[in-house]
Design a protein around this motif. Structure first.
Motif, PDB file in Angstrom:
ATOM      1  N   GLU A  38       0.832  -1.205   0.000  1.00 23.49           N
ATOM      2  CA  GLU A  38       0.000   0.000   0.000  1.00 23.49           C
ATOM      3  C   GLU A  38       0.868   1.257   0.000  1.00 23.49           C
ATOM      4  O   GLU A  38       0.575   2.233  -0.708  1.00 23.49           O
ATOM      5  N   GLN A  39       1.949   1.246   0.779  1.00 22.35           N
ATOM      6  CA  GLN A  39       2.847   2.401   0.801  1.00 22.35           C
ATOM      7  C   GLN A  39       3.521   2.596  -0.550  1.00 22.35           C
ATOM      8  O   GLN A  39       3.689   3.727  -1.021  1.00 22.35           O
ATOM      9  N   GLN A  40       3.901   1.481  -1.173  1.00 19.45           N
ATOM     10  CA  GLN A  40       4.517   1.590  -2.493  1.00 19.45           C
ATOM     11  C   GLN A  40       3.534   2.167  -3.506  1.00 19.45           C
ATOM     12  O   GLN A  40       3.885   3.002  -4.333  1.00 19.45           O
ATOM     13  N   MET A  41       2.282   1.723  -3.469  1.00 19.79           N
ATOM     14  CA  MET A  41       1.272   2.227  -4.409  1.00 19.79           C
ATOM     15  C   MET A  41       0.969   3.694  -4.139  1.00 19.79           C
ATOM     16  O   MET A  41       0.729   4.472  -5.072  1.00 19.79           O
ATOM     17  N   LEU A  42       0.964   4.086  -2.867  1.00 21.40           N
ATOM     18  CA  LEU A  42       0.789   5.506  -2.558  1.00 21.40           C
ATOM     19  C   LEU A  42       1.926   6.334  -3.134  1.00 21.40           C
ATOM     20  O   LEU A  42       1.714   7.429  -3.658  1.00 21.40           O
TER      21      LEU A  42
END
Length: 379
Positions: A38-42
């Motif tokens: 999720e952090q990478q996609m953000l």
């Protein structure tokens, strides 16, 4: 391993303590993986709704396989997609979207920069692999993969639908039945979606301030241009904006009556939304689908007709009325003309008229030339 300060967002050892044992390690590592992804996609600027959807899809595969991601194989993916196709009857486009999600998640896990392969090897003795490749990915060979039953409303179906909703609102108002304003709102929403070719979310997200005058069409007053601010976003980009010019005078009359006479009756009319709901500041997407299905069901219309069919009708009817294709493309916000052509569902009446016009012109041209006397012989 890389220094903590050099690790990218979503790296394993920024989420897990290096070398520290975990209670319920499988569940803890899985949650850390999903949090890191999720952090990478953000960081890639994906929309929060997209991130939530993709995370939910990964969890669905975990539940189906009853295995953690570092134990997945190509067979894991094949069994899931076979089940989705044969049992749940998911469409090709749905399967392709799921495969894109799983491929992206696996790419994240096997990327050395995020160190998940090392963590999984140390803790579980196995490393994650990419389970979606050319061998088992659905081939994208067609421009359009939507359901073939999807189509535009015909003109007669559209008239029937709008007259039905109008009549229901008038009847309820005459009888003093509570909720007539909501039915009137439904009618206006359908007319605006058709009158401007807007998508479902574009329609529900309209505000009062999204209309402005068109100096080249003063007859429309302050409703000459609709500024769509929540258009369909491209990957990693904010909602795409576009301006839609008013083309039919009747849309102005509909909007003026709604804004001046009926909208103020709603409790949440003090907000900016053009279409407030009975209980909130803005009507919900699910409500639009539910109400339209109900009206179509009452009339016995094709169940394949959806809210998006109104947008298809807008494109189709503009083409049938001989509007310039480039103008239509700009109105609906398509980057490519080929996309607009996929929305076109010209009626059989239009095709018959076009054929008859060509045949009549051909016959008239032949008569104007007169009999062929070029050979000079007797026939």
């Amino acid at each position: 391993m890389a220094d903590r300060r050099e690790r990218p967002a979503g790296a394993a050892l920024t989420l897990l303590a290096d070398g520290v044992g975990l209670l319920h390690p499988d569940a803890r590592v899985l949650e850390a993986m999903l949090t890191g992804w999720e952090q990478q996609m953000l960081a890639r600027n994906l929309a929060p709704t997209t991130i939530r959807t993709r995370t939910r899809q990964v969890r669905a595969l975990v539940a189906h396989a009853n295995e953690s991601p570092w134990c997945w194989t190509m067979a894991t993916a094949d069994e899931w997609f076979a089940d989705l196709r044969s049992v749940k009857h998911c469409s090709l486009s749905t399967i392709r979207g799921l495969q894109v999600t799983i491929r992206g998640f696996c790419d994240y896990l096997i990327d050395p920069a995020y160190e998940w392969a090392t963590v999984c090897q140390e803790r579980f003795g196995v490393t994650p692999v990419q389970i979606i490749n050319e061998a088992n990915a659905a081939a994208h060979v067609a421009d359009y993969e939507g359901q073939p039953t999807r189509r535009a409303f015909t003109r007669s179906e559209l008239v029937m639908l709008l007259e039905h909703v109008d009549a229901r609102a008038s009847t309820r108002q005459g009888l003093g039945v509570k909720g007539w304003a909501s039915v009137f709102r439904d009618s206006v929403i359908l007319k605006v979606a058709y009158g401007y070719g807007t998508r479902r979310n574009e329609t529900r997200m309209l505000d009062l301030t999204d209309f402005s005058a068109n100096p080249h069409a003063p007859e429309f007053g302050s409703y000459g241009v609709l500024n769509v601010r929540y258009g369909k976003a491209q990957r990693g980009s904010p909602p795409k904006r576009r301006s839609v010019l008013t083309v039919w005078p009747w849309t102005v009359d509909v909007l003026r009556q709604w804004v001046v006479e009926v909208r103020p009756l709603f409790e949440h009319a003090t907000g900016p939304a053009l279409f407030p709901s009975e209980r909130g500041d803005r009507v919900g997407a699910g409500t639009l689908d539910h109400r339209l299905r109900g009206y179509c069901g009452e009339l016995g219309l094709d169940p394949a007709l959806s809210f998006h069919s109104l947008r298809r009708s807008y494109v189709t009817h503009l083409f049938e009325d001989n509007w310039d294709p480039r103008f239509v493309q700009e109105q609906v916000g398509h980057e490519h003309a080929s996309t607009t052509s996929l929305y076109t569902c010209v009626s059989s009446d239009f095709r018959v008229r076009t054929l008859r016009k060509v045949l009549n012109n051909t016959a008239a041209a032949a008569l104007a030339l007169g009999p062929d006397t070029s050979t000079g012989g007797d026939h």
